[in-house]
Design an enzyme around this catalytic site. Structure first.
Site, PDB file in Angstrom:
ATOM      1  N   ASP A  93      45.122 -20.424 -38.406  1.00  0.00           N
ATOM      2  CA  ASP A  93      44.201 -19.303 -38.672  1.00  0.00           C
ATOM      3  C   ASP A  93      44.089 -18.445 -37.411  1.00  0.00           C
ATOM      4  O   ASP A  93      44.390 -18.900 -36.304  1.00  0.00           O
ATOM      5  CB  ASP A  93      42.818 -19.787 -39.121  1.00  0.00           C
ATOM      6  N   GLU A 157      40.146 -23.268 -36.980  1.00  0.00           N
ATOM      7  CA  GLU A 157      39.803 -23.368 -35.561  1.00  0.00           C
ATOM      8  C   GLU A 157      38.922 -22.208 -35.133  1.00  0.00           C
ATOM      9  O   GLU A 157      37.977 -22.376 -34.361  1.00  0.00           O
ATOM     10  CB  GLU A 157      41.071 -23.403 -34.696  1.00  0.00           C
ATOM     11  N   HIS A 431      42.044 -12.593 -29.104  1.00  0.00           N
ATOM     12  CA  HIS A 431      40.734 -12.182 -29.648  1.00  0.00           C
ATOM     13  C   HIS A 431      40.487 -10.681 -29.466  1.00  0.00           C
ATOM     14  O   HIS A 431      39.409 -10.198 -29.782  1.00  0.00           O
ATOM     15  CB  HIS A 431      39.565 -12.961 -28.994  1.00  0.00           C
TER      16      HIS A 431
END
Lengths: 460, 460
Positions: A93, A157, A431
């Protein structure tokens, strides 16, 4: 023999570079964002993709293990019960790609620019765990496997691995191993390889401050009714004092204070503050008083607002006194701080400091425990040798600021050594928009993993 | 004669209720949101609609006057140069309807529920200015006009009326009048009619705080690099002290301190704090220490965050240390505080308090000056009589917390008396989801306007 065997696998890897990369691109095209339900189908799609790739790579058995959330893909090849077993952990993921408009190319259409792969998940963690699948393939196809290999690739996760603990508890025998091998961290640089020997834990909460029961006209009510955004700002601001210390009672109770000697060692890692500031385009670093940047990231806990919203956020001006304001707040934790305990301290404190003219609600999201990895295990020593082979340098042990909550879980539940052999770099922007991963890191990672297997098979 | 004439118009109004309401609904269906460029076509559409309705109502002349922004609709009927002239000001633009999901029915599909009209603009200001168009029609069609009437309906009130001053300056002769009549405010209640005798001014700014040049992973950088959301919260929090006083140097320099006698009079207005809190579902009011709720709204300046955003605001958890954080901040001003000056004080202060680890940018939006309306003018006295006719009560003069920047403009440029004869109620939720306007307020407003014309024609 092992050196000879590794060489065959290294050759295979060299010869199949294009295929390896093309497959990774196929995986990166699947928008498996676990945090957002609208990508649910894609997350399942990614699991199926990985199961098939494990089969193609040569496992004896591969299965999609359903959980209460997204499935865990399991695969294994046991060549000899007497040989050591490597359990590879990774996650398929990815983080949400928002804000999309800041991406130079679409996040789920991978491209290579300047020898870097750009896509959401390029590094975290598709690019990194897929190295293990390909390293395994290289060893399996050339008959040069020297350890038993198990894969456990999860899909939650980025949202807290909520169902992994249950899976681990229920499958202790199946998951039995001599080391859990994880590539989900970064190195200092391509010139200075490093192995992560410590990770921070995480508490993550969402807060809501409610003032009046509806949005009000700021002229008619402004000044007489508390504005929940102003109040939220006050409350957030009060969570740290002027020295950057967190003010939540009890927050530091279990934080270990390190000796000056240990801190000196930590600060020997190469770090150039001027370069750091330049790279981030900031005029000054900022953090807890009395600690260096390396210490602030490695051994000190933090509190960051990860998101805030309330009132009118469109174009132009709207004179509204909103009913609600929200924030997402996370705390990075250091060893001995327990996630659940810190979350509860936050909840209690935030409720305590709420003035009587607003109502507050705190919702805990996922948390995770910090971890310290032994630098004196057979796996760590094998990894040091594997890096030495490829980089001609002994890797430095580092303390990483991020969190991989499952590390503590593996240590506790599987009684396993864990090895964090990450090949990412800070500039990978995980991110963030324009996440990327070096093509060289991908292939050098595969080779280092192959070499690790060779050294680990012979390790004492 | 005037009482007789007014009666004919009142009868006409009574007989044409359905048509009046249907026309208003047609106008409410046009999403003329001036703040958001995507509604640009609709804003122009609303202008055309009004021009046609003025013609239908009986003006001698109607025109769409282009400006650098949205047009101003002008119309007039001069029956006798020797009679007094009423200039009606209103605005056909509306506030954005965000957040749409909080509306019980779509904001641009007006419906009547419990004798209230629900739609964006139902009260502010389509419902209110349209009363004047219909009151004029009733008088014009029944031959009972007693004053000359001019209309000036603009489309940029919600974004600061930037082009109105130019228009007013260039058309002083055309706009010559004996009173500027505005219905864009509210009354205390249907039982306690009131006329607004004072309005606050406005400064509105947007601030941006930039930390690192890109979104960062909060694990890898958290604690070592300033988080712009945390910094923005600190900065906003510091703008008020623990007593709710604004800390911007010079902010209060020109604020008038009223005598206890004046404050006592002000506090005689009917106000029940328990009802107020209950209606808003708050446990306590909050504002500047040392002042009552009525004073906080009427005679004290404020600072409110109208919107804030930054980082990840989607579902779930994302551990990002964002590059930027934003807020929209407005200050309501009292007489003598000048909007431009206060805006500059804010800009200077906000830049001054910015720590060196972030960059800040402050962008001023529109502002507006406060105004105090004479309670001793012929227009005010005529309005008192008109309310007395319909409500059987003398209306109370009140200080309104909101801002209508053009009031000061009219006073200054046209040397006009201004009369703020608003028929809204607090519960109309203007600028909020589910804005509404009482059907009774609409029709009683039309009648009161008709009566006002009668009294004003005879006023000394």
């Amino acid at each position: 023999m092992s050196e000879h065997n590794s060489q065959q696998a290294l050759n295979y890897s060299q010869e199949n570079k294009d295929d390896f990369l093309n497959e990774l691109f196929d995986l990166l095209r699947i928008p498996s964002v676990s945090a957002d339900p609208k990508f649910s189908k894609d997350v399942h799609e990614a699991a199926k993709f990985i199961k098939q790739k494990l089969i193609d790579a040569g496992v004896d058995k591969a299965e999609i293990c359903e959980t209460a959330g997204y499935p865990i893909v399991y695969g294994e090849k046991i060549i000899d019960e007497n040989l050591p077993t490597v359990l590879v952990y990774g996650h398929y993921d990815v983080q949400p790609a928002d804000p999309y408009e800041l991406w130079d190319s679409p996040p789920f259409e991978p491209v290579i620019k300047n020898d870097r792969i750009y896509a959401r998940g390029a590094c975290d963690d598709k690019g990194q765990f897929y190295m293990h699948v390909k390293a395994f393939e290289a060893m399996a196809k050339t008959g040069s496997l020297q350890c038993n290999v198990k894969f456990m690739i999860e899909g939650e996760e980025e949202v807290g691995s909520n169902n992994l603990e249950i899976f681990v508890n229920e499958n202790k025998e199946k998951l039995k191993n001599d080391v859990v091998l994880i590539s989900d961290t970064s190195m200092i640089s391509m010139d200075t390889p490093s192995i992560t020997a410590g990770l921070r834990g995480l508490s993550y909460v969402e807060v809501e401050v409610t003032g009046p029961n509806r949005d009000l006209h700021s002229g008619t009510y402004g000044g007489a009714v508390a504005n929940p955004i102003n109040v939220l700002c006050d409350m957030i601001s009060s969570l740290k004092d002027e020295n950057g210390h967190i003010t939540i009672p009890g927050f530091y109770d279990k934080v270990e204070e390190y000796s000056q000697e240990y801190r000196d060692t930590l600060n020997k890692a190469p770090f150039n503050e001027e370069d750091y500031k330049k790279e981030l385009d900031i005029d000054a670093v900022f953090g807890e008083k009395g600690y260096t940047t390396i210490e602030r990231i490695g051994i000190r806990p933090t509190l960051d607002v990860n998101g805030i919203w309330g009132g009118y956020i469109g174009e132009g001006a709207k004179t509204v006194l909103p009913s609600k304001a929200h924030a997402k707040i996370s705390m990075r934790l250091v060893p001995n701080q327990e996630s659940d305990e810190i979350t509860q301290l936050f909840v209690d404190h935030f409720n305590n400091i709420a003035p009587d003219y607003v109502k507050v609600k705190v919702t805990p999201h996922h948390g995770g425990e910090s971890a310290v990895v032994s630098t004196d295990s057979p796996a760590f020593r094998a990894a040091e040798k594997a890096f030495k082979d490829g980089w001609d340098k002994k890797p430095l042990p580092t303390r990483d600021g991020g969190s991989i909550p499952i590390v503590a879980l593996f240590e506790k539940k599987l009684k396993s050594d864990v090895l964090l052999m990450g090949f990412g770099l800070d500039k990978d922007a995980i991110h963030s928009p324009n996440e990327s991963y070096g093509v060289e890191n991908f292939f050098k990672g595969i080779d280092t993993i192959i070499r690790f297997h060779g050294h680990f098979a012979k390790a004492e």
